[in-house]
Motif scaffolding. Structure first.
Motif, PDB file in Angstrom:
ATOM      1  N   LYS A 257      49.475  36.403  39.072  1.00 51.85           N
ATOM      2  CA  LYS A 257      48.476  37.375  39.532  1.00 51.85           C
ATOM      3  C   LYS A 257      47.499  37.761  38.420  1.00 51.85           C
ATOM      4  O   LYS A 257      47.807  37.649  37.235  1.00 51.85           O
ATOM      5  CB  LYS A 257      49.174  38.637  40.043  1.00 51.85           C
ATOM      6  N   THR A 258      46.327  38.248  38.820  1.00 47.81           N
ATOM      7  CA  THR A 258      45.377  38.787  37.841  1.00 47.81           C
ATOM      8  C   THR A 258      45.824  40.173  37.425  1.00 47.81           C
ATOM      9  O   THR A 258      46.221  40.994  38.263  1.00 47.81           O
ATOM     10  CB  THR A 258      43.962  38.856  38.431  1.00 47.81           C
ATOM     11  N   PHE A 259      45.757  40.451  36.118  1.00 52.41           N
ATOM     12  CA  PHE A 259      46.301  41.700  35.585  1.00 52.41           C
ATOM     13  C   PHE A 259      45.415  42.193  34.456  1.00 52.41           C
ATOM     14  O   PHE A 259      44.920  41.409  33.641  1.00 52.41           O
ATOM     15  CB  PHE A 259      47.719  41.474  35.062  1.00 52.41           C
ATOM     16  N   ALA A 260      45.238  43.511  34.388  1.00 50.32           N
ATOM     17  CA  ALA A 260      44.422  44.119  33.332  1.00 50.32           C
ATOM     18  C   ALA A 260      45.256  45.039  32.459  1.00 50.32           C
ATOM     19  O   ALA A 260      45.968  45.908  32.960  1.00 50.32           O
ATOM     20  CB  ALA A 260      43.270  44.909  33.939  1.00 50.32           C
ATOM     21  N   PHE A 261      45.162  44.830  31.149  1.00 52.53           N
ATOM     22  CA  PHE A 261      45.687  45.759  30.162  1.00 52.53           C
ATOM     23  C   PHE A 261      44.533  46.625  29.670  1.00 52.53           C
ATOM     24  O   PHE A 261      43.359  46.264  29.789  1.00 52.53           O
ATOM     25  CB  PHE A 261      46.276  45.021  28.965  1.00 52.53           C
ATOM     26  N   GLY A 262      44.869  47.766  29.066  1.00 57.14           N
ATOM     27  CA  GLY A 262      43.875  48.562  28.365  1.00 57.14           C
ATOM     28  C   GLY A 262      43.557  47.915  27.032  1.00 57.14           C
ATOM     29  O   GLY A 262      44.025  46.808  26.720  1.00 57.14           O
ATOM     30  N   ASP A 263      42.727  48.580  26.204  1.00 56.48           N
ATOM     31  CA  ASP A 263      42.425  48.005  24.900  1.00 56.48           C
ATOM     32  C   ASP A 263      43.667  48.034  24.007  1.00 56.48           C
ATOM     33  O   ASP A 263      44.655  48.704  24.310  1.00 56.48           O
ATOM     34  CB  ASP A 263      41.209  48.689  24.254  1.00 56.48           C
ATOM     35  N   LYS A 264      43.622  47.302  22.914  1.00 56.07           N
ATOM     36  CA  LYS A 264      44.815  47.074  22.102  1.00 56.07           C
ATOM     37  C   LYS A 264      45.293  48.307  21.350  1.00 56.07           C
ATOM     38  O   LYS A 264      46.364  48.288  20.751  1.00 56.07           O
ATOM     39  CB  LYS A 264      44.566  45.923  21.131  1.00 56.07           C
ATOM     40  N   GLY A 265      44.512  49.377  21.380  1.00 53.39           N
ATOM     41  CA  GLY A 265      44.950  50.629  20.773  1.00 53.39           C
ATOM     42  C   GLY A 265      45.553  51.593  21.774  1.00 53.39           C
ATOM     43  O   GLY A 265      45.892  52.717  21.429  1.00 53.39           O
TER      44      GLY A 265
END
Length: 289
Positions: free
Chosen positions: A135-143
């Motif tokens: 599935k397509t998935f979004a994380f936040g920024d690396k901080g």
């Protein structure tokens, strides 16, 4: 990817030799993460807090918004920021690299804790982590704690290599994740309960258009942290903590000091953020000393 933020911060930390002391500085630079949809609204939201802190400290406080948690951690590490209101993972990075120190934790509905979540849209068929395969998935920024560190750590603990298990993966802002999920542009993404609640309350999304299918253990709320140099000034730290602890009662008279549902601050130190540090170490995001 997993060590790039740390290495960038380390380089900044090594480059940063000294900064002005609390007594000598003319202006205290107060950096705030991008909690609102844009910088203009964010500045307007947190300017009353900056002005209040300035009055309590008898100092000029200059507020500015940093649009990523990674950027705010870097600014505190390299001496561009004296005081920061920042996410837990960004704080841990800045502490690890440059000795920044937490002085207080913000309260949300009277509590110093919040939760990382994963959300999907009702028609996705996703009901658990295992359903995310391909599935397509979004994380936040690396901080980001809830958008990056904690969900990544959860995948690792369950033996999941996200680069192979998930389909398309992107990194973007929390608000964008919620919007894209509710529109069906993403299958799922990582967020935190406070952001989702606020977007629903503001009418930006409807609760019925998204489903929370995973919730983390409680996490320490955002930190107010000071640079390593200011942390050495015990009198300054005590005065800042005292000013922050007065905000709860002050909200009855001046409700715009904090956004809705934020109810003040409680004194905390670096030890309160140990769960975040432990997750960073265990996942390899934070190299050991």
């Amino acid at each position: 990817m997993k060590k790039s933020l740390f290495l960038a911060l380390a380089a900044l930390g090594l480059a940063f030799a000294t900064s002005v002391t609390a007594d000598a500085a003319d202006v205290l630079r107060f950096g705030v993460g991008l909690y609102q949809p844009d910088k203009e609204k964010n500045d307007a939201t947190y300017r009353p807090l900056a002005e209040y802190i300035g009055k309590q400290l008898g100092r000029e406080v200059k507020l500015y918004t940093v649009d990523t948690w990674e950027g705010l951690a870097k600014s505190l590490a390299n001496g561009e920021t004296d005081i920061a209101l920042m996410g837990p993972w960004g704080y841990v990075l800045a502490n690890h690299v440059a000795g920044a120190q937490a002085v207080a934790t913000i309260l949300y509905d009277g509590k110093p804790e919040y939760f990382a979540i994963m959300v999907t849209h009702p028609k996705s068929g996703i009901k658990s982590i295992q359903d995310l395969k391909g599935k397509t998935f979004a994380f936040g920024d690396k901080g980001s704690t809830s958008g990056y560190l904690i969900p990544n750590y959860h995948f690792q603990k369950n033996g999941i290599d996200v680069s192979k298990f998930l389909g398309k993966v992107i990194n973007t802002k929390h608000q964008a994740i919620e919007l894209q999920v509710t529109r069906g542009e993403l299958d799922a993404g990582a967020d935190y309960n406070r952001n989702r609640d606020a977007m629903i309350a503001d009418g930006q999304i409807k609760a019925s258009d998204s489903v929370v299918f995973w919730t983390s253990d409680p996490l320490p709320n955002d930190a107010v942290a000071v640079s390593a140099t200011l942390a050495k000034d015990a009198a300054f730290v005590a005065k800042l903590r005292g000013a922050l602890e007065k905000i709860g009662p002050e909200l009855a008279k001046t409700p715009n000091l904090l956004p809705p549902r934020y109810t003040g601050f409680v004194a905390k130190d670096n030890s309160y953020y140990r769960p975040i540090r432990d997750a960073g170490l265990a996942s390899g995001q934070l190299p050991g000393n």
